[in-house]
Design a protein around this motif. Structure first.
Motif, PDB file in Angstrom:
ATOM      1  N   ARG A  77     -23.287 -30.344  -9.871  1.00 57.27           N
ATOM      2  CA  ARG A  77     -23.915 -31.000 -11.022  1.00 57.27           C
ATOM      3  C   ARG A  77     -23.364 -30.460 -12.345  1.00 57.27           C
ATOM      4  O   ARG A  77     -23.093 -31.221 -13.280  1.00 57.27           O
ATOM      5  N   VAL A  78     -23.219 -29.139 -12.447  1.00 54.36           N
ATOM      6  CA  VAL A  78     -22.693 -28.542 -13.678  1.00 54.36           C
ATOM      7  C   VAL A  78     -21.236 -28.958 -13.892  1.00 54.36           C
ATOM      8  O   VAL A  78     -20.820 -29.291 -15.009  1.00 54.36           O
ATOM      9  N   HIS A  79     -20.459 -28.961 -12.824  1.00 52.12           N
ATOM     10  CA  HIS A  79     -19.051 -29.380 -12.901  1.00 52.12           C
ATOM     11  C   HIS A  79     -18.941 -30.805 -13.432  1.00 52.12           C
ATOM     12  O   HIS A  79     -18.125 -31.100 -14.318  1.00 52.12           O
ATOM     13  N   LYS A  80     -19.768 -31.704 -12.909  1.00 50.49           N
ATOM     14  CA  LYS A  80     -19.740 -33.101 -13.339  1.00 50.49           C
ATOM     15  C   LYS A  80     -20.101 -33.223 -14.816  1.00 50.49           C
ATOM     16  O   LYS A  80     -19.477 -33.992 -15.567  1.00 50.49           O
ATOM     17  N   LYS A 116     -31.336 -28.229 -14.424  1.00 49.44           N
ATOM     18  CA  LYS A 116     -32.602 -28.982 -14.380  1.00 49.44           C
ATOM     19  C   LYS A 116     -32.527 -30.130 -13.376  1.00 49.44           C
ATOM     20  O   LYS A 116     -33.505 -30.428 -12.659  1.00 49.44           O
ATOM     21  N   ASP A 117     -31.384 -30.786 -13.284  1.00 53.07           N
ATOM     22  CA  ASP A 117     -31.235 -31.883 -12.334  1.00 53.07           C
ATOM     23  C   ASP A 117     -31.346 -31.377 -10.900  1.00 53.07           C
ATOM     24  O   ASP A 117     -31.986 -32.008 -10.042  1.00 53.07           O
ATOM     25  N   GLN A 150     -19.665 -24.772 -28.009  1.00 55.81           N
ATOM     26  CA  GLN A 150     -20.548 -23.858 -27.284  1.00 55.81           C
ATOM     27  C   GLN A 150     -21.861 -24.556 -26.925  1.00 55.81           C
ATOM     28  O   GLN A 150     -22.376 -24.393 -25.809  1.00 55.81           O
ATOM     29  N   SER A 151     -22.393 -25.325 -27.860  1.00 54.84           N
ATOM     30  CA  SER A 151     -23.639 -26.055 -27.608  1.00 54.84           C
ATOM     31  C   SER A 151     -23.443 -27.116 -26.528  1.00 54.84           C
ATOM     32  O   SER A 151     -24.305 -27.301 -25.655  1.00 54.84           O
ATOM     33  N   GLN A 152     -22.302 -27.830 -26.576  1.00 59.27           N
ATOM     34  CA  GLN A 152     -22.012 -28.831 -25.545  1.00 59.27           C
ATOM     35  C   GLN A 152     -21.971 -28.181 -24.160  1.00 59.27           C
ATOM     36  O   GLN A 152     -22.500 -28.725 -23.180  1.00 59.27           O
ATOM     37  N   MET A 153     -21.358 -27.017 -24.081  1.00 58.26           N
ATOM     38  CA  MET A 153     -21.257 -26.317 -22.809  1.00 58.26           C
ATOM     39  C   MET A 153     -22.636 -25.884 -22.318  1.00 58.26           C
ATOM     40  O   MET A 153     -22.962 -26.000 -21.127  1.00 58.26           O
ATOM     41  N   ALA A 154     -23.466 -25.408 -23.242  1.00 57.87           N
ATOM     42  CA  ALA A 154     -24.819 -24.976 -22.884  1.00 57.87           C
ATOM     43  C   ALA A 154     -25.654 -26.145 -22.373  1.00 57.87           C
ATOM     44  O   ALA A 154     -26.414 -26.011 -21.412  1.00 57.87           O
ATOM     45  N   VAL A 155     -25.518 -27.296 -23.018  1.00 64.29           N
ATOM     46  CA  VAL A 155     -26.252 -28.492 -22.586  1.00 64.29           C
ATOM     47  C   VAL A 155     -25.812 -28.895 -21.182  1.00 64.29           C
ATOM     48  O   VAL A 155     -26.639 -29.229 -20.321  1.00 64.29           O
ATOM     49  N   ALA A 156     -24.510 -28.869 -20.928  1.00 64.01           N
ATOM     50  CA  ALA A 156     -23.987 -29.256 -19.613  1.00 64.01           C
ATOM     51  C   ALA A 156     -24.538 -28.351 -18.512  1.00 64.01           C
ATOM     52  O   ALA A 156     -24.915 -28.815 -17.429  1.00 64.01           O
ATOM     53  N   ILE A 157     -24.585 -27.056 -18.783  1.00 62.02           N
ATOM     54  CA  ILE A 157     -25.107 -26.110 -17.798  1.00 62.02           C
ATOM     55  C   ILE A 157     -26.604 -26.319 -17.598  1.00 62.02           C
ATOM     56  O   ILE A 157     -27.095 -26.414 -16.466  1.00 62.02           O
ATOM     57  N   THR A 158     -27.329 -26.413 -18.707  1.00 59.86           N
ATOM     58  CA  THR A 158     -28.786 -26.555 -18.635  1.00 59.86           C
ATOM     59  C   THR A 158     -29.191 -27.820 -17.889  1.00 59.86           C
ATOM     60  O   THR A 158     -30.063 -27.790 -17.010  1.00 59.86           O
ATOM     61  N   GLU A 159     -28.572 -28.944 -18.233  1.00 61.76           N
ATOM     62  CA  GLU A 159     -28.950 -30.205 -17.599  1.00 61.76           C
ATOM     63  C   GLU A 159     -28.570 -30.222 -16.120  1.00 61.76           C
ATOM     64  O   GLU A 159     -29.268 -30.821 -15.296  1.00 61.76           O
ATOM     65  N   GLY A 160     -27.475 -29.559 -15.758  1.00 64.71           N
ATOM     66  CA  GLY A 160     -27.111 -29.456 -14.353  1.00 64.71           C
ATOM     67  C   GLY A 160     -28.139 -28.664 -13.567  1.00 64.71           C
ATOM     68  O   GLY A 160     -28.518 -29.023 -12.441  1.00 64.71           O
TER      69      GLY A 160
END
Length: 446
Positions: A305-308, A371-372, A359-369
Motif C-alpha cells: 500500500r505504501v509503495h503504491k 491507515k488503509d 517531505q509532506s507528500q512522503m508523509a501522507v503516502a506513508i500515513t495513508e498506506g
C-alpha cells in the motif's frame, strides 16, 4: 664517537611521544542518557572516576592535548552543569564535569570508520531516581481480550540514524538524519490526529538509538506496526527512486538491496554500540514461527500500500516491494517495513528531499498506506475494529468470529486475536490448520 652516540641516545630517549589531539567534542541528549564524544587524532588510554561533595566526574586522557573549544558545547538540559579542563604535568589532559544529577558513567574507545576517526565516547546514563516516569503503553491483544476493553492501534515510527550518526550525506551538506526526522514527525502528527491510533516516535530529536534498541522500543509499546524511514545513498550518484522494503530470509533483491542492508546494519559501529545484550531475547523471538508468519504477511500488505501511494508522485526504484536483511526489520510478531524516501546521493532527489512540500507528500503516502492496511485488517479489540464493525454494542467475548480472507492462516488469526493456536483449533473442532477463504471461525475468549 662514543660520546656523540651517547648524547644522541639521550636526546632520542628524552623526546616525548607525539600527544594525541582532541580535535572536537560533541554532545547528544537522549531520553535515557547523555553522550559526549571526543574526536581524536589517534588512540588514547583513559580513565574515568567520580568525586563527591560536590558530585563530579573526572576524565583523564594520557598523552593528549585539547585543541577544541568547549565554550559552545551546549550543556543545557544535560546532567552536566559545567565542564572544566586542564593539562597535567605528565601530559595527561583532564576534564572535570560538574554534575547536577546522579549518573552512571560508561566509556569506551572506537576505531576509525567511514564517518569518523578515533573517538572516545562517554555515556552518562540516568539512574533510577532520575529516570522520567514510564510512558503508558497499550495493552497487548490478549490482555485487551481478557478484560473486554478497547485500545488504539500502535504504530512505532523510526527515523533512521541520529546523533553522531548523520546517515547518508547529500549535496550541500544535506543529512539523512535531518530529512527523515522531519518526515517521521509529520507521519506522527497525522496519525496522532486520527482517532483510534497511537503513534510512538522511536527517536524524538537528534540522538542515536541502536538498531536493537529501536525494535526493543517497539516491542515495549506493544506496537502493531514498525515503520522505519530512511533516505540513503549509493556509490553511483545516478541511482534514483524511492523504495519500500520488507525483511528477507533468502537474501536481498539485487545489488542495491545488498548495499543498503550492509550499510544500515553497520551503523551501530558509528553510533558506538559495543554489545548486543538482548541478542538471546531476539533470537528466541525469531524462533516463534507463529509470530513471524503473521509479521511477514502483514509487512508485505502494508508495504504494498505504501509503495503504491509513493508511486503516485515519485519515481520508484523498482515497480514492486523489495526485500533485504535489514536488522531493524527483524522484530518478531510486529509487521515491519522500511521506506527509502529516495537517494540523497542523487542531486535531483536530494533537492526534492530537502523540500518541506516533498517531505509532506512522503508523509501522507506513508500515513495513508498505514491507515488503509489497518482499516482492512484492524487488530482485535481495537477502537478501529469496533468502528469498522458498525460501532455498536461491543460483542461479548464468546460471540466473536473471524471470516477467513485471502492470505489468512490459522496461526495469523490466533496472534491477531490474542488467543493460542490450540484454543482456536479446539473452539472450531479443527484437527489441523487447514482453513478456506470465506470460512467463519469462532474466536474463543482465551
Amino acid at each position: 664517537m662514543k660520546g656523540i652516540l651517547g648524547v644522541l641516545a639521550a636526546l632520542l630517549l628524552g623526546t616525548p611521544a607525539m600527544a594525541a589531539e582532541i580535535k572536537n567534542v560533541r554532545i547528544w541528549l537522549a531520553p535515557d542518557h547523555t553522550r559526549l564524544v571526543f574526536d581524536l587524532s589517534g588512540p588514547v588510554k583513559h580513565k574515568v572516576f567520580s568525586l563527591d561533595n560536590p558530585d563530579r566526574l573526572v576524565v583523564d586522557m594520557e598523552d593528549s592535548r585539547l585543541l577544541a573549544n568547549l565554550d559552545r558545547l551546549g550543556l543545557q538540559d544535560s546532567p552536566v552543569s559545567n565542564m572544566r579542563e586542564s593539562r597535567q604535568a605528565d601530559g595527561t589532559q583532564r576534564f572535570v564535569l560538574d554534575l547536577n544529577s546522579t549518573v552512571k558513567p560508561r566509556s569506551f574507545t572506537l576505531a576509525p570508520n567511514d564517518q569518523y576517526g578515533h573517538r572516545l565516547v562517554l555515556d552518562l546514563l540516568k539512574t533510577g531516581a532520575d529516570k522520567p516516569a514510564p510512558v503508558p503503553v497499550q495493552q497487548p491483544a490478549a490482555v485487551a481480550a481478557a478484560t473486554g476493553t478497547l485500545r488504539d492501534v500502535v504504530v512505532a515510527i523510526d527515523a533512521g540514524h541520529g546523533g553522531e550518526d548523520p546517515g547518508a550525506l547529500g549535496p550541500g551538506g544535506l543529512r539523512e538524519k535531518d530529512v527523515v526526522i522531519a518526515i517521521a514527525k509529520e507521519v506522527y502528527r497525522r496519525l496522532d490526529a486520527t482517532p483510534g491510533y497511537k503513534p510512538v516516535m522511536v527517536r524524538k530529536s537528534d540522538y542515536y538509538v541502536s538498531l536493537r534498541g529501536r525494535t526493543k522500543l517497539a516491542r515495549e509499546h506493544n506496537a502493531d506496526l514498525f515503520v522505519s524511514i530512511h533516505a540513503d545513498a549509493f556509490k553511483d550518484s545516478r541511482a534514483n527512486g524511492a523504495s519500500v522494503w520488507v525483511i528477507s530470509d533468502r537474501g536481498a533483491t539485487g545489488e542495491v538491496g545488498r548495499w543498503l542492508a550492509q550499510k544500515e546494519n553497520s551503523v551501530d559501529a558509528i553510533g558506538g554500540v559495543v554489545s548486543l545484550d538482548d541478542k538471546d531475547e531476539v533470537l528466541a523471538g525469531v524462533l516463534l514461527d507463529m509470530s513471524m508468519t503473521f509479521s511477514m504477511e502483514g509487512s508485505r500488505q502494508v508495504a504494498d500500500r505504501v509503495h503504491k501511494n509513493i508511486g503516485k508522485f515519485a519515481r520508484m526504484h523498482k515497480p514492486f516491494v523489495e526485500q533485504a536483511g535489514f536488522v531493524v526489520l527483524k522484530s518478531p510478531g510486529i509487521p515491519s517495513i522500511l521506506v527509502e524516501t529516495g537517494f540523497i546521493s542523487n542531486p535531483d532527489e536530494a533537492r526534492k528531499l530537502k523540500s518541506s512540500k516533498y517531505q509532506s507528500q512522503m508523509a501522507v503516502a506513508i500515513t495513508e498506506g498505514v491507515k488503509d492496511y489497518f482499516w482492512h485488517r484492524p487488530p482485535a479489540m481495537t477502537h478501529l475494529a469496533h468502528r469498522k464493525n458498525g460501532g455498536g454494542q461491543l460483542a461479548s467475548l464468546s460471540d466473536r468470529t473471524h471470516k477467513v480472507s485471502r492470505g489468512d492462516t490459522l496461526s495469523v488469526i490466533a496472534v491477531r486475536n490474542g488467543v493460542s493456536l490450540s484454543a482456536l483449533r479446539a473452539a472450531n473442532g479443527l484437527s489441523n490448520d487447514k482453513i478456506r477463504i470465506g470460512q467463519v471461525l469462532k474466536i474463543p475468549s482465551s
